[in-house]
Every structure is written in C-alpha cells, then in structure tokens.
Design a protein around this motif. Structure first.
Motif, PDB file in Angstrom:
ATOM      1  N   LYS A  90       0.822  -1.209   0.000  1.00  0.00           N
ATOM      2  CA  LYS A  90       0.000   0.000   0.000  1.00  0.00           C
ATOM      3  C   LYS A  90       0.852   1.253   0.000  1.00  0.00           C
ATOM      4  CE  LYS A  90      -3.840   2.175  -0.110  1.00  0.00           C
ATOM      5  NZ  LYS A  90      -4.654   2.130  -1.336  1.00  0.00           N
ATOM      6  N   ILE A  91       1.892   1.263   0.820  1.00  0.00           N
ATOM      7  CA  ILE A  91       2.730   2.466   0.886  1.00  0.00           C
ATOM      8  C   ILE A  91       3.470   2.676  -0.429  1.00  0.00           C
ATOM      9  CG2 ILE A  91       4.882   1.506   1.811  1.00  0.00           C
ATOM     10  CD1 ILE A  91       4.906   3.879   3.778  1.00  0.00           C
ATOM     11  N   SER A  92       3.803   1.578  -1.115  1.00  0.00           N
ATOM     12  CA  SER A  92       4.429   1.713  -2.436  1.00  0.00           C
ATOM     13  C   SER A  92       3.459   2.356  -3.419  1.00  0.00           C
ATOM     14  CB  SER A  92       4.871   0.348  -2.953  1.00  0.00           C
ATOM     15  OG  SER A  92       5.880  -0.191  -2.132  1.00  0.00           O
ATOM     16  N   ASP A  93       2.174   1.948  -3.347  1.00  0.00           N
ATOM     17  CA  ASP A  93       1.165   2.547  -4.217  1.00  0.00           C
ATOM     18  C   ASP A  93       0.991   4.028  -3.912  1.00  0.00           C
ATOM     19  OD1 ASP A  93       0.779   0.101  -5.353  1.00  0.00           O
ATOM     20  OD2 ASP A  93      -1.017  -0.391  -4.189  1.00  0.00           O
ATOM     21  N   LEU A  94       0.985   4.372  -2.625  1.00  0.00           N
ATOM     22  CA  LEU A  94       0.832   5.778  -2.234  1.00  0.00           C
ATOM     23  C   LEU A  94       1.989   6.614  -2.760  1.00  0.00           C
ATOM     24  CD1 LEU A  94      -0.369   5.327   1.467  1.00  0.00           C
ATOM     25  CD2 LEU A  94      -1.771   6.001  -0.490  1.00  0.00           C
ATOM     26  N   GLN A  95       3.195   6.100  -2.663  1.00  0.00           N
ATOM     27  CA  GLN A  95       4.362   6.831  -3.149  1.00  0.00           C
ATOM     28  C   GLN A  95       4.302   7.002  -4.668  1.00  0.00           C
ATOM     29  OE1 GLN A  95       7.944   5.872  -0.063  1.00  0.00           O
ATOM     30  NE2 GLN A  95       7.334   4.173  -1.365  1.00  0.00           N
ATOM     31  N   PHE A  96       3.882   5.951  -5.358  1.00  0.00           N
ATOM     32  CA  PHE A  96       3.801   6.025  -6.809  1.00  0.00           C
ATOM     33  C   PHE A  96       2.743   7.034  -7.242  1.00  0.00           C
ATOM     34  CE2 PHE A  96       2.088   4.731 -10.901  1.00  0.00           C
ATOM     35  CZ  PHE A  96       3.244   4.603 -11.660  1.00  0.00           C
ATOM     36  N   GLU A  97       1.584   7.020  -6.556  1.00  0.00           N
ATOM     37  CA  GLU A  97       0.477   7.885  -6.953  1.00  0.00           C
ATOM     38  C   GLU A  97       0.731   9.351  -6.620  1.00  0.00           C
ATOM     39  OE1 GLU A  97      -4.395   8.063  -6.364  1.00  0.00           O
ATOM     40  OE2 GLU A  97      -3.202   6.390  -5.556  1.00  0.00           O
ATOM     41  N   SER A  98       1.391   9.598  -5.482  1.00  0.00           N
ATOM     42  CA  SER A  98       1.589  10.991  -5.055  1.00  0.00           C
ATOM     43  C   SER A  98       2.878  11.590  -5.585  1.00  0.00           C
ATOM     44  CB  SER A  98       1.586  11.072  -3.524  1.00  0.00           C
ATOM     45  OG  SER A  98       2.707  10.385  -2.987  1.00  0.00           O
ATOM     46  N   GLY A  99       3.892  10.770  -5.828  1.00  0.00           N
ATOM     47  CA  GLY A  99       5.189  11.291  -6.220  1.00  0.00           C
ATOM     48  C   GLY A  99       6.041  11.677  -5.035  1.00  0.00           C
ATOM     49  N   ALA A 100       5.537  11.497  -3.825  1.00  0.00           N
ATOM     50  CA  ALA A 100       6.299  11.831  -2.615  1.00  0.00           C
ATOM     51  C   ALA A 100       6.842  10.549  -1.997  1.00  0.00           C
ATOM     52  CB  ALA A 100       5.412  12.564  -1.618  1.00  0.00           C
ATOM     53  N   LYS A 101       7.942  10.702  -1.256  1.00  0.00           N
ATOM     54  CA  LYS A 101       8.480   9.588  -0.506  1.00  0.00           C
ATOM     55  C   LYS A 101       7.820   9.595   0.870  1.00  0.00           C
ATOM     56  CE  LYS A 101      12.815   8.881  -0.879  1.00  0.00           C
ATOM     57  NZ  LYS A 101      14.277   8.995  -0.702  1.00  0.00           N
ATOM     58  N   ILE A 102       7.310   8.440   1.293  1.00  0.00           N
ATOM     59  CA  ILE A 102       6.587   8.335   2.561  1.00  0.00           C
ATOM     60  C   ILE A 102       7.398   7.446   3.486  1.00  0.00           C
ATOM     61  CG2 ILE A 102       4.438   7.625   3.681  1.00  0.00           C
ATOM     62  CD1 ILE A 102       3.051   8.065   0.980  1.00  0.00           C
ATOM     63  N   ASN A 103       7.782   7.985   4.633  1.00  0.00           N
ATOM     64  CA  ASN A 103       8.663   7.288   5.553  1.00  0.00           C
ATOM     65  C   ASN A 103       7.962   7.160   6.906  1.00  0.00           C
ATOM     66  OD1 ASN A 103      10.911   6.022   6.441  1.00  0.00           O
ATOM     67  ND2 ASN A 103      12.273   7.788   6.297  1.00  0.00           N
ATOM     68  N   VAL A 104       7.569   5.932   7.284  1.00  0.00           N
ATOM     69  CA  VAL A 104       6.961   5.694   8.590  1.00  0.00           C
ATOM     70  C   VAL A 104       8.076   5.508   9.602  1.00  0.00           C
ATOM     71  CG1 VAL A 104       5.446   4.204   9.932  1.00  0.00           C
ATOM     72  CG2 VAL A 104       4.943   4.631   7.532  1.00  0.00           C
ATOM     73  N   THR A 105       8.163   6.399  10.570  1.00  0.00           N
ATOM     74  CA  THR A 105       9.250   6.347  11.545  1.00  0.00           C
ATOM     75  C   THR A 105       8.874   5.465  12.725  1.00  0.00           C
ATOM     76  OG1 THR A 105       8.535   8.175  12.956  1.00  0.00           O
ATOM     77  CG2 THR A 105       9.687   8.752  10.918  1.00  0.00           C
ATOM     78  N   LYS A 106       9.832   5.261  13.588  1.00  0.00           N
ATOM     79  CA  LYS A 106       9.595   4.505  14.816  1.00  0.00           C
ATOM     80  C   LYS A 106       9.218   5.422  15.974  1.00  0.00           C
ATOM     81  CE  LYS A 106      12.815   0.796  13.604  1.00  0.00           C
ATOM     82  NZ  LYS A 106      14.032   0.053  14.018  1.00  0.00           N
ATOM     83  N   GLU A 107       9.101   6.700  15.673  1.00  0.00           N
ATOM     84  CA  GLU A 107       8.800   7.666  16.735  1.00  0.00           C
ATOM     85  C   GLU A 107       7.299   7.651  17.022  1.00  0.00           C
ATOM     86  OE1 GLU A 107       9.276  12.448  17.577  1.00  0.00           O
ATOM     87  OE2 GLU A 107      10.637  11.415  16.195  1.00  0.00           O
ATOM     88  N   THR A 108       6.943   7.230  18.213  1.00  0.00           N
ATOM     89  CA  THR A 108       5.539   7.128  18.583  1.00  0.00           C
ATOM     90  C   THR A 108       5.391   7.296  20.079  1.00  0.00           C
ATOM     91  OG1 THR A 108       3.596   5.704  18.571  1.00  0.00           O
ATOM     92  CG2 THR A 108       5.723   4.618  18.760  1.00  0.00           C
ATOM     93  N   ASP A 109       4.245   7.812  20.485  1.00  0.00           N
ATOM     94  CA  ASP A 109       3.942   7.901  21.912  1.00  0.00           C
ATOM     95  C   ASP A 109       2.945   6.831  22.329  1.00  0.00           C
ATOM     96  OD1 ASP A 109       1.624   8.704  20.763  1.00  0.00           O
ATOM     97  OD2 ASP A 109       1.577  10.715  21.665  1.00  0.00           O
ATOM     98  N   GLY A 110       2.715   5.863  21.469  1.00  0.00           N
ATOM     99  CA  GLY A 110       1.764   4.804  21.761  1.00  0.00           C
ATOM    100  C   GLY A 110       0.452   5.011  21.045  1.00  0.00           C
TER     101      GLY A 110
END
Length: 655
Positions: A90-110
């Motif tokens: 899915k994230i590959s499709d989102l990147q292809f469709e938008s032209g932006a690079k999408i990076n899900v980080t490990k930074e989270t507060d839960g």
C-alpha cells in the motif's frame, strides 16, 4: 530513522477538519527540512529502487533529496498498518500515486506515530490527502475529542388530536422450530418420491437351502468359524434371517454370469462371511459385517452390488449418476477394492476409484461421462460432490467399508455429509473389524433394521493362521536395529516382509539402511506421492522388492497373498492396530508369522497383548506378564496420588 530528522523542529498533530494537515512550530507555513541532506527511504520500496535511487512516481516522484520539503505528520498508530499494507504494497502505491516519498518512523507515543513526507509541495499535499483518505475522521477524533457545546433543550410540540401518533412496532412472531423441521422433512420426502422406486430383492432361495433344518443351519454356522447372525436393533416386525448358503450355486443359481466370473477367479467355496452375507444382501436387507481382515468381506458386498445395479428399473444410460457408492478410509484400501471390482466383468458395469492424490481431472472426466460404481475416500468424494462433478442422488446401494477405521481417522463429519445427500430408502452395507460405539451410532443413524453378521467373536482377536512372536528387547534404538538387521540378513529369498514403523522418518531410515545393505525394499507412508505409494505396492506384490517398510497407512486393506512375515519394528499405540497389522499375513488360507519388538516403553499395551496371544493360543513371554503387573501397580499409585477434584494444584484450575 529518527536520527535523520531536524531536532529543532516541532511536530504538530494534523487537524482533520482542515483541507490539509497542519504543521506548526510557531509558524504554520514552516515545513520540515532535511538538514542532513540524506536520502530517506522506506523498507517497502522495491529493492531495485533503493539500489538505483528511489524515483517514486516516475518522472514526477522525488529524486535524491534536492532540497524538497520534508514534512512530518502524525497519524493514529492503529492506522499505520493500513498505510503500509501487506508486505509494504500500500505504501508503495501511495508513493507512486503521489510522487512523494513516505517514511513511517519509529517515533511514537503509543497513540500516534510520526510519518515523514519528502517531495515538492504538490507531491506532499497529494500524499497527505491520500493518507487522510485511508484514515477515518470519526475514529481519529476518539484521540482528539472536540469540546461539546451545550445545546438549548428543544421543547416537544404537543401532538394535535387530529394527528396519528407513530405506530408501535409489531410484536415479533416466534418461530416454531418443530413445525419447521417437520415441514422440511416432508419437503425432502416429496423430492425423493419423484425418483423411481428402488428394487432390492433379487434372492431366490435354492431348494437345497430351503430343505436345511434349523439344527443343520446352526451346526453349519458353528463349524464355519462360529458365525453369529442377529438383528442389531430388535423389532417386533422383523423378518426371519435368511439361511446361509454352502456353495456358490446356491447363492447365484439365477445369475450364471456371476457364477462364471467366480469360476474364472478359481474360488473353491464361499468364506464364512460370504456364505451368510450373500443371502442377506440379495434379499435387500441392510447388513453389518464384522469379521477379521482377509476373510472375503469385499467380495461379500461386491457381487450382490453387481446384481443390484443391473436389476434397477432405470437403465444405466438414463441415470444421472452412479448406483453404487463405496467409501473407504485410505487410498490403498480404495484402490484395493477397485482392483477387486475390475476382476469381475458383469454386463458392462463400470467403476472408478477417486481419492486425494490421484489425477483429479481424469477422475472428473470419468464420473461425468458416466459410471456405475464409485469407490472413494471421504475427502475427495466430498470435493467432487461440492464442485457438482458427481451426482449421488441416484445412488441406491451404499457401502461403508472399514467403518471403524474411518471413524478413527476422523471422517465421521464427511460420512454424514455424504449420507445426507443419498436417498434414505437405499440399501446400506457396513463392514468393520471391530464393533465400537461410534460404528453402532452410524448404524443407528443410517440403517433400517440391519442384520448383523460377525464371524468368530466380537472380542478383538488376531487371526489364528499367524504365529505371533514377541521379542522383549531393551529400549535402545541401536539394539533394536541390530536385532532387525540380523533377521533381514537371514531371510530366505522367497519370503516377503512388511515392516511397520511408528513414524515416517523411521520408515525412511530403515529403507536407507536396507538399501545400503544390498536388500531390495520400498516404503509407503503419508509423505510419499500417490504414484510412489502405488508403485511400492506393485513392487512388493510382484516380487521386485522383498521388504515393504510402512506406517499404519498400510495396516488395513492391503491384500497381498504371499506376505510371509510382519515385523512390528515399533509396537503400535493401540491393540486394534496390532491386530490389523498381524492380519497382513496369513491371508487366503495361508500361514504367516509376525514378530513384534516389545520394549519397556510399550508396557501400557502388555495387558491387552496378553489377551490377544492367549486367545490365539500363542506363547506369552514371562516378561510381558511382569510388565502388565508393573504397569497396573504404577497406574494405581499414580491415580491415588492425584488431588481429588478439579485440575492443577489445590484442585482448582490453573490460569
């Protein structure tokens, strides 16, 4: 991943009420920047893209970080999986469709996770919009509830006299399930009644049989291995049980073609089960046949089936499916029955064997072209029925062969599913080597006033034509293997052996050792391809190999007349399997020998083994008696040491 971020920037939660995600660190127009000018990538990006430099959506995607904005947004953590997709698709499709690079980080507060977007303004906005579409606003507001505004109470207007108040809901009508079931049964009966009636009675009692007195009948049954015949479920209106026949002519004197086929097969006289079963089945009765393996049960139900098929009102060409269905627990037994059926040519009757592992396409072609007898294992049978390749509505004669074994293997649900689809006025035959409660339950469900024939005794017993030898050996694999190889190396070339093992791996190991020792062998177990299993049976039958190494898949149904020895390399887990293994030799009136390696680990079977050996007047080693006594004492102590009531410590359940 977080090391690539601008530590001075501040991430602000996006607000779903706005047109785009909000970013803020005091200035709503400030975007995240890549201060390190490093390339960001996601693990889900294709390997080739990561190697050659990610291009996102073709020419419109972000190239190596050329000063494009790096924007950070937060999304509820529970939506991260939806954004990434299975395997990152899915994230590959989102990147292809938008032209932006999408990076899900490990930074989270839960509750929320930071996602970094890299690209020009249009690409980032497109990516934000796509991500927003994947998340549900009302669910996101669970994390960011907006303050509730108090609303002025609304006064209800009085209902005018001329206005009708809202109608009350109608009371729910209760379902009469008993009436519904009754109606369902009536509908089923009406459907079955549309089919032509079944002709079942084809028996013409021979004058010699009619002339037999009750005393002569009783003496004949006693002399022929103590045949016992009775109605399984006693009813007041039951017809008398037919007398046994003593010759083939007495059973089939009206069917010369059958007699000719029997003559070709070279049989001298009927076996005990056949002498009583043929009059019962030709007379149209339901039958339960209980006898040891190798006593002629297959022919007992097969020859009446041939007569039954030819005697129906509807011609075979006009039927929409087979007339006879035989269910068997294993592929080997099904193939054995099929082989037996094809020995007898009677008025062009055809048969097919369907089983898992066989050529499904070929099986489908045969059953759709038209066939009279289907021999099947329950799994493949249900498969073809569900796929509507096989119509069993016209089945009028059903055989459940080795019913006890099918229940042991867990096939009861499949059996019941098939039996439900067959007209209830059919003639039903059930064979079994034992008479456990499960088999009785099946008989009560699907048979009409059946006649039960058992040969010998209902108590479990091994065939008396086999010499049973028990060798007590240390519980040591090396010692057991040495004893076996001593036997194998001293075997006469004319002798054939089936060696039973408890595990498939053990069977393969023994096969390898025998081959290394220059001894010809084959193996048969559940992990081998069906073609290999069939070839193994051919090789042991024609003498290509001298040893067949097998698991319990071969303990029933294999009919190889010249097996001289059975070796229980691993003693079976229950005494029933011991009896069936021993029955692979000493068949068709011949003698055989079984050798069982008995160790300390088998002591739980000692008591039952003693009963089998004593019944067959075989030698029981003194150590077997001692093992039985020690096991009984150990079990008594174990039962006495158990806490009374409940489970676990203190008699309660441990969580």
């Amino acid at each position: 991943m977080c090391d690539d971020w601008d530590d001075n920037a501040e991430v602000v939660v996006p607000h779903y009420a706005t047109q785009a995600f909000t970013r803020s660190n005091g200035d709503t127009n400030r975007n995240w920047r890549d201060n390190s000018q490093r390339e960001y990538s996601h693990r889900s990006a294709p390997r080739e893209d990561r190697r050659n430099g990610y291009r996102g959506g073709g020419n419109h995607g972000p190239r190596r970080n050329n000063g494009n904005d790096a924007t950070a947004i937060k999304v509820p953590s529970k939506f991260v999986g939806r954004i990434i997709g299975r395997g990152g698709t899915k994230i590959s499709d989102l990147q292809f469709e938008s032209g932006a690079k999408i990076n899900v980080t490990k930074e989270t507060d839960g509750n929320e996770t930071v996602i970094k977007l890299i690209g020009d303004a249009d690409a980032v906005a497109k990516a934000e919009s796509l991500i927003r579409d994947l998340t549900i606003e009302r669910e996101y507001k669970q994390f960011n509830p907006e303050p509730k505004q108090e609303e002025a109470p609304v006064e209800e207007e009085p209902v005018a006299q001329w206005q009708n108040p809202a109608p009350k809901p109608a009371p729910t009508e209760e379902i009469n399930w008993l009436e519904m079931f009754k109606q369902c049964e009536e509908n089923e009966k009406a459907e079955w009644a549309k089919l032509p009636p079944i002709i079942k009675e084809f028996y013409f009692e021979h004058p010699e049989v009619t002339a037999m007195t009750d005393e002569e009948v009783e003496n004949f049954r006693i002399e022929n291995n103590n045949i016992v015949v009775e109605r399984t479920f006693k009813t007041e209106n039951s017809k008398p049980v037919p007398k046994p026949i003593q010759t083939f002519e007495q059973a089939f004197h009206k069917y010369p073609e059958i007699l000719e086929e029997i003559r070709k097969a070279g049989f001298v006289k009927p076996s005990p089960i056949q002498s009583q079963a043929w009059p019962v089945l030709l007379n149209g009765e339901d039958l339960i046949g209980i006898a040891q393996t190798g006593t002629g049960k297959t022919l007992a139900f097969l020859l009446p089936a041939l007569v039954h098929i030819d005697g129906q009102l509807v011609s075979r060409a006009e039927r929409g499916g087979p007339a006879v269905l035989v269910m068997a627990p294993t592929r080997e037994l099904a193939l054995q029955i099929d082989k037996e059926v094809k020995k007898y040519e009677y008025k062009g009757i055809t048969a097919v064997c369907v089983y898992g592992g066989g050529n499904r396409r070929e099986q489908i072609k045969i059953v759709t072209d038209g066939v009279d007898i289907v021999i099947a294992t329950p799994g493949r049978l249900n498969d073809l029925i569900e796929a509507q390749h096989l119509n069993i509505k016209f089945v009028t004669y059903v055989v459940l062969d080795e019913a006890d074994r099918m229940l042991d293997m867990g096939f009861e649900p499949q059996i019941r599913k098939v039996m439900y689809r067959i007209r209830p006025t059919r003639q039903t035959v059930m064979t079994s080597a034992t008479w456990p409660m499960g088999v009785r339950r099946l008989a009560q469900s699907y048979m009409v006033d059946p006649i039960q024939i058992y040969v010998g005794t209902l108590d479990l017993a091994a065939t008396h034509t086999v010499t049973q030898i028990i060798e007590v050996i240390p519980d040591d694999d090396a010692e057991k293997f040495k004893v076996f190889m001593d036997f194998a190396n001293n075997l006469h070339p004319s002798e054939k052996v089936i060696v039973f093992c408890g595990k498939k791996a053990r069977a393969d190991d023994l096969s390898s050792e025998l081959s290394l020792a220059g001894l010809q062998c084959q193996t048969i177990h559940g992990n081998r391809d069906q073609s290999d299993r069939e070839q193994a049976l051919i090789d042991i039958a024609d003498g290509t190999v001298q040893f067949l190494i097998a698991t319990d898949v071969a303990s029933r149904g294999l009919d190889i007349d010249d097996i001289t020895h059975v070796i229980n390399y691993d003693f079976p887990r229950n005494i029933e399997e011991y009896v069936h293994r021993v029955g692979r030799t000493g068949r068709a009136g011949k003698t055989g020998k079984s050798i069982s390696y008995f160790t300390r680990g088998d002591w739980a079977q000692a008591k039952d083994l003693i009963a089998i050996l004593e019944e067959a007047e075989q030698h029981v080693p003194e150590e077997i008696y001692k093992m039985a006594d020690r096991y009984a004492s150990w079990k008594e102590r174990k039962d006495a040491s158990r806490p009374s009531g409940g489970r676990g410590r203190g008699g309660g359940r441990r969580w």
